[in-house]
Design an enzyme around this catalytic site. Structure first.
Site, short mmCIF file in Angstrom:
data_model
loop_
_atom_site.label_atom_id
_atom_site.label_comp_id
_atom_site.label_asym_id
_atom_site.label_seq_id
_atom_site.Cartn_x
_atom_site.Cartn_y
_atom_site.Cartn_z
N CYS A 136 0.91 -1.19 0.07
CA CYS A 136 -0.09 0.00 0.06
C CYS A 136 0.91 1.28 0.13
O CYS A 136 0.35 2.28 -0.36
CB CYS A 136 -1.05 -0.23 1.26
SG CYS A 136 -2.05 -1.35 1.14
N ASN A 173 -10.06 0.21 -0.98
CA ASN A 173 -8.54 0.10 -0.76
C ASN A 173 -8.08 -0.36 -2.07
O ASN A 173 -8.20 -1.76 -2.11
CB ASN A 173 -8.23 -0.74 0.40
CG ASN A 173 -6.70 -0.73 0.53
OD1 ASN A 173 -5.84 -0.15 -0.37
ND2 ASN A 173 -6.08 -1.34 1.71
N HIS A 176 -3.37 7.29 2.33
CA HIS A 176 -3.80 6.02 1.80
C HIS A 176 -5.06 5.70 2.28
O HIS A 176 -5.40 5.92 3.42
CB HIS A 176 -2.72 4.96 2.38
CG HIS A 176 -3.14 3.56 2.00
ND1 HIS A 176 -3.52 3.11 0.83
CD2 HIS A 176 -3.27 2.45 2.67
CE1 HIS A 176 -3.88 1.70 0.78
NE2 HIS A 176 -3.75 1.32 1.90
#
Length: 333
Positions: free
Chosen positions: A117, A287, A257
């Protein structure tokens, strides 16, 4: 001699048309809209269907094509393509090479990196070094993730989290006081047991047992990941602000994020900035791993002004985490 820096000069993106909503997920596993929204803040996520392509490279190529449309970039001038992904088309060759072939880039240096990520932060820092050295002048950083390909849709704890998307940013040299100003990136492998895909690599090659055991899907111990993400992501942002003498008033935007709304809120509160300065689109996409931060830049591009101070922050598997201080490079056309 003026100092050369690296600056983002354009952002392209591709998001699949199909929307997987919480209501649809509630018919697949034991979950509901309230449970998902309360814990992570996701309303829907995009999923790649066969009519739009089958792989991460298909989405990445479309993001590059969007970038070309917006910037007028001549792909024959591109000398470096870096792809950040955890869902590459195959073990080899690199997905970056496949994307290059699909869009018509045939002689540029191209390779993948896996920062999970945090991949976009790692990638932007890396390509900036190439530009500062003078060896590369037109760089495309692609972040493309087909997370639906590694999600177990019988696991209620992970299947609600992830979506598919791709972005492509153009990074070029500048002598102006803009671009990537500072990076604060870290890795600590102790967290590898709490967020991983157990099988498919050399440690546990594919077999009937690994497939039957659902070991080729994302596994996460949510409580452990949340605990470290809240602390490490916030620490990294505050540290990069301190060493660049930035106050909350100096920061135009936090670009976090998009993994969990509570993690984003904790980082925002540590920085002391209002919610109005935080880019949040997790409710629409979920996500998308390394694509979340550049997807925010894409959606907020029209609101960004040349010279705006941005803090980009992420936390991911590995553990990987960090923050970048970016001084935005252009007013959107």
């Amino acid at each position: 001699m003026s100092k050369i820096n690296a600056v983002i000069t354009g952002v392209g993106a591709f998001t699949p048309e199909y929307r997987l909503t919480n209501d649809e997920l509630s018919r697949m596993v034991d979950t509901n809209d309230e449970w998902i929204m309360t814990r992570v803040g996701i309303k829907e996520r995009r999923i790649l269907k066969e009519n739009e392509g089958t792989a991460a490279s298909d989405m990445g190529a479309k993001a590059v094509e969007d970038l070309v449309r917006k910037t007028g970039l001549d792909l024959q001038e591109v000398d470096l393509v870096v792809c950040t992904t955890v869902t590459g088309d195959m073990v080899l060759p690199a997905t970056a090479a496949i994307i290059c072939d699909k869009v018509g880039i045939h002689k540029a240096l191209a390779f993948d990196i896996n920062g999970a990520c945090s991949g976009f932060l790692y990638g932007l820092d890396l390509v900036s070094q190439y530009i500062r050295s003078g060896s590369k002048k037109k760089v495309i950083l692609v972040s493309t993730e087909k997370m639906s390909s590694i999600v177990d849709y019988t696991d209620r704890t992970t299947c609600v989290l992830f979506g598919d998307a791709a972005t492509a940013v153009l990074v070029e040299p500048t002598e102006e006081h803009i671009g990537l100003m500072d990076s604060n990136l870290h890795t600590d492998g102790f967290g590898r047991e709490w967020l991983k895909i157990p099988a498919g690599g050399s440690a546990m090659p594919a077999s009937h047992e690994t497939v039957d055991g659902h070991k080729h899907f994302v596994y996460q111990e949510g409580k452990q990941v949340f605990k470290y993400a809240v602390t490490y992501m916030a620490d990294a942002t505050v540290d990069v602000m301190k060493r660049n003498n930035l106050t909350s008033d100096d920061v135009a935007w936090l670009v976090p994020h998009q993994a969990n709304l509570r993690i984003i809120s904790a980082t925002q509160e540590r920085m002391g900035i209002p919610k109005e300065k935080v880019m949040i689109n997790i409710q629409n996409y979920g996500n998308t791993t390394s694509a979340t931060i550049p997807l925010c830049l894409y959606e907020w591009e029209s609101q960004l002004k040349k010279g705006d101070n941005l803090i980009l922050a992420a936390f991911g598997a590995g553990f990987t985490w960090g923050a970048l201080y970016v001084k935005w490079g252009y007013d959107a056309k």
